[in-house]
Write a protein that holds these residues in place. Structure first.
Motif, short mmCIF file in Angstrom:
data_model
loop_
_atom_site.label_atom_id
_atom_site.label_comp_id
_atom_site.label_asym_id
_atom_site.label_seq_id
_atom_site.Cartn_x
_atom_site.Cartn_y
_atom_site.Cartn_z
N ALA A 128 0.98 2.29 -1.63
CA ALA A 128 -0.08 3.04 -1.24
C ALA A 128 -0.66 3.96 -2.57
CB ALA A 128 0.54 4.31 -0.20
N THR A 129 -1.77 4.42 -2.32
CA THR A 129 -2.50 5.05 -3.19
C THR A 129 -1.83 6.38 -3.49
OG1 THR A 129 -3.85 6.16 -1.89
CG2 THR A 129 -4.82 4.12 -2.81
N ASP A 130 -1.79 7.00 -4.68
CA ASP A 130 -1.23 8.47 -4.81
C ASP A 130 -1.78 9.45 -3.85
OD1 ASP A 130 0.12 7.55 -6.99
OD2 ASP A 130 -1.59 8.63 -8.47
N ARG A 131 -3.00 9.41 -3.24
CA ARG A 131 -3.45 10.56 -2.39
C ARG A 131 -2.97 10.15 -0.95
NH1 ARG A 131 -9.74 12.13 -2.13
NH2 ARG A 131 -9.15 12.97 -3.97
N THR A 132 -2.52 8.98 -0.59
CA THR A 132 -2.24 8.45 0.49
C THR A 132 -0.56 8.74 0.70
OG1 THR A 132 -3.66 6.64 0.93
CG2 THR A 132 -1.53 6.57 2.21
N ARG A 133 0.04 8.59 -0.46
CA ARG A 133 1.40 8.93 -0.46
C ARG A 133 1.64 10.41 -0.34
NH1 ARG A 133 1.79 4.98 -4.72
NH2 ARG A 133 1.93 6.80 -6.14
N GLN A 134 0.92 11.20 -1.16
CA GLN A 134 1.11 12.56 -0.96
C GLN A 134 0.70 12.97 0.37
OE1 GLN A 134 -1.65 14.06 -4.15
NE2 GLN A 134 -0.63 13.14 -5.71
N ARG A 135 -0.24 12.44 1.27
CA ARG A 135 -0.54 12.95 2.57
C ARG A 135 0.64 12.48 3.65
NH1 ARG A 135 -4.83 10.29 2.64
NH2 ARG A 135 -4.02 8.52 4.16
N ARG A 136 0.98 11.36 3.28
CA ARG A 136 2.00 10.95 4.17
C ARG A 136 3.37 11.75 3.83
NH1 ARG A 136 1.65 4.38 3.36
NH2 ARG A 136 -0.30 4.05 4.65
N TYR A 137 3.57 12.19 2.89
CA TYR A 137 4.87 12.75 2.28
C TYR A 137 4.76 14.04 2.78
CZ TYR A 137 8.80 14.07 -0.77
OH TYR A 137 9.94 14.60 -1.09
N LEU A 138 3.78 14.99 2.76
CA LEU A 138 3.62 16.17 3.25
C LEU A 138 3.81 16.12 4.79
CD1 LEU A 138 3.07 19.33 2.70
CD2 LEU A 138 0.74 18.61 2.85
N ALA A 139 3.08 15.15 5.40
CA ALA A 139 3.07 15.27 7.07
C ALA A 139 4.57 14.77 7.35
CB ALA A 139 2.18 13.87 7.43
N SER A 140 5.29 14.14 6.61
CA SER A 140 6.80 13.77 7.48
C SER A 140 7.60 14.58 6.85
CB SER A 140 6.92 12.34 6.97
OG SER A 140 6.85 11.95 5.37
N VAL A 141 7.59 15.21 5.75
CA VAL A 141 8.49 15.98 5.03
C VAL A 141 8.35 17.44 5.53
CG1 VAL A 141 9.94 16.43 2.91
CG2 VAL A 141 9.27 14.09 3.25
N GLY A 142 6.90 17.95 5.06
CA GLY A 142 6.72 19.33 5.33
C GLY A 142 6.61 20.02 4.21
N LEU A 143 6.86 19.49 3.05
CA LEU A 143 6.82 20.17 1.63
C LEU A 143 6.28 19.09 0.54
CD1 LEU A 143 10.22 21.80 1.64
CD2 LEU A 143 8.15 23.04 1.95
N PRO A 144 5.27 19.79 -0.22
CA PRO A 144 4.90 18.71 -1.26
C PRO A 144 5.94 18.14 -2.17
CG PRO A 144 3.94 20.80 -1.08
CD PRO A 144 4.92 20.91 -0.38
N GLN A 145 6.03 16.92 -2.67
CA GLN A 145 7.01 16.13 -3.45
C GLN A 145 7.34 17.09 -4.43
OE1 GLN A 145 6.08 12.34 -4.49
NE2 GLN A 145 8.12 11.60 -4.91
N ARG A 146 6.52 17.71 -5.33
CA ARG A 146 6.86 18.34 -6.42
C ARG A 146 8.05 19.55 -6.09
NH1 ARG A 146 5.69 19.55 -11.47
NH2 ARG A 146 5.68 21.75 -12.28
N THR A 147 7.51 20.33 -4.99
CA THR A 147 8.57 21.22 -4.19
C THR A 147 9.83 20.83 -4.21
OG1 THR A 147 6.64 22.71 -3.23
CG2 THR A 147 9.00 23.11 -2.47
#
Length: 219
Positions: A128-147
């Motif tokens: 996936a693209t970076d933006r898509t991964r970040q959106r999926r990550y936030l939606a499923s985990v609840g927190l940004p990957q950096r956090t």
């Protein structure tokens, strides 16, 4: 789907320090006022949490990316959502489920998956693209990957300090710029300072789960 299964008992303390964590938990407990069930969302910072006296707790910590369809993971961050309970049964998304025991947590989670009440997202999809991964990550985990990386690094540092490793060495090994940088991170995500963590006899409030994870370097 399971990160960890834990159990504990509330004895001789009214509060504890709940450390940050990117995972969420099913939590069940029995106290003087009966049986309770709920979902504890991911925690973005350390906080003080009440401990009901003489209560027995069972927790099932879900793997990163596990989610309940219909629950908004970002809205669960730093929140506890109590679920309806009737004797040994609780209700999740309209389904009536028997409360699990410590010995059958895996069967409990498998049942939720079969009923479509629990699913898992691929939070590290390399295609996936970076933006898509970040959106999926936030939606499923609840927190940004950096956090999440910062929380896991602080957990790693706290475990090392409690093992007796020198703060300067821990700061270097876990990728902090210096000890003040580590100190700020510990205060935010764990609660106690490096000195307090290293002192087994420090009289602070008990900590929730701290355990070894894979070493993490925040980008």
């Amino acid at each position: 789907m399971i990160e960890r299964v834990w159990r504990s008992r509330g004895v001789d303390t009214a509060t504890m320090t709940s450390v940050s964590r990117p995972h969420w938990d099913f939590v069940f407990w029995q106290g003087a006022d009966g049986i309770h069930a709920g979902v504890q969302g991911p925690e973005s910072r350390a906080s003080q949490a009440p401990v009901p006296s003489n209560s027995e707790f069972l927790g099932i910590r879900l793997a990163l990316g596990a989610f309940v369809p219909g629950f908004s993971m970002p809205q669960l961050v730093d929140r506890f959502v109590e679920l309806p309970v009737e004797r040994d049964w609780f209700t999740l998304a309209g389904d009536r489920i028997r409360k699990p025991r410590f010995t059958d947590a895996e069967q409990f989670v498998a049942l939720l998956v079969r009923r479509g009440l629990l699913d898992s997202a691929d939070v590290r999809d390399a295609a996936a693209t970076d933006r898509t991964r970040q959106r999926r990550y936030l939606a499923s985990v609840g927190l940004p990957q950096r956090t999440v990386q910062q929380i896991e690094r602080a957990n790693d540092a706290a475990v090392r300090l409690r093992e007796g490793q020198a703060p300067a060495a821990v700061a270097q090994d876990t990728g902090y710029f210096d000890q003040p940088h580590m100190a700020r991170s510990l205060r935010r995500f764990i609660g106690p300072s490096a000195t307090e963590l290293a002192d087994a006899n420090h009289p602070g409030s008990p900590l929730s789960l701290l355990y070894k994870t894979e070493p993490v370097r925040a980008q």
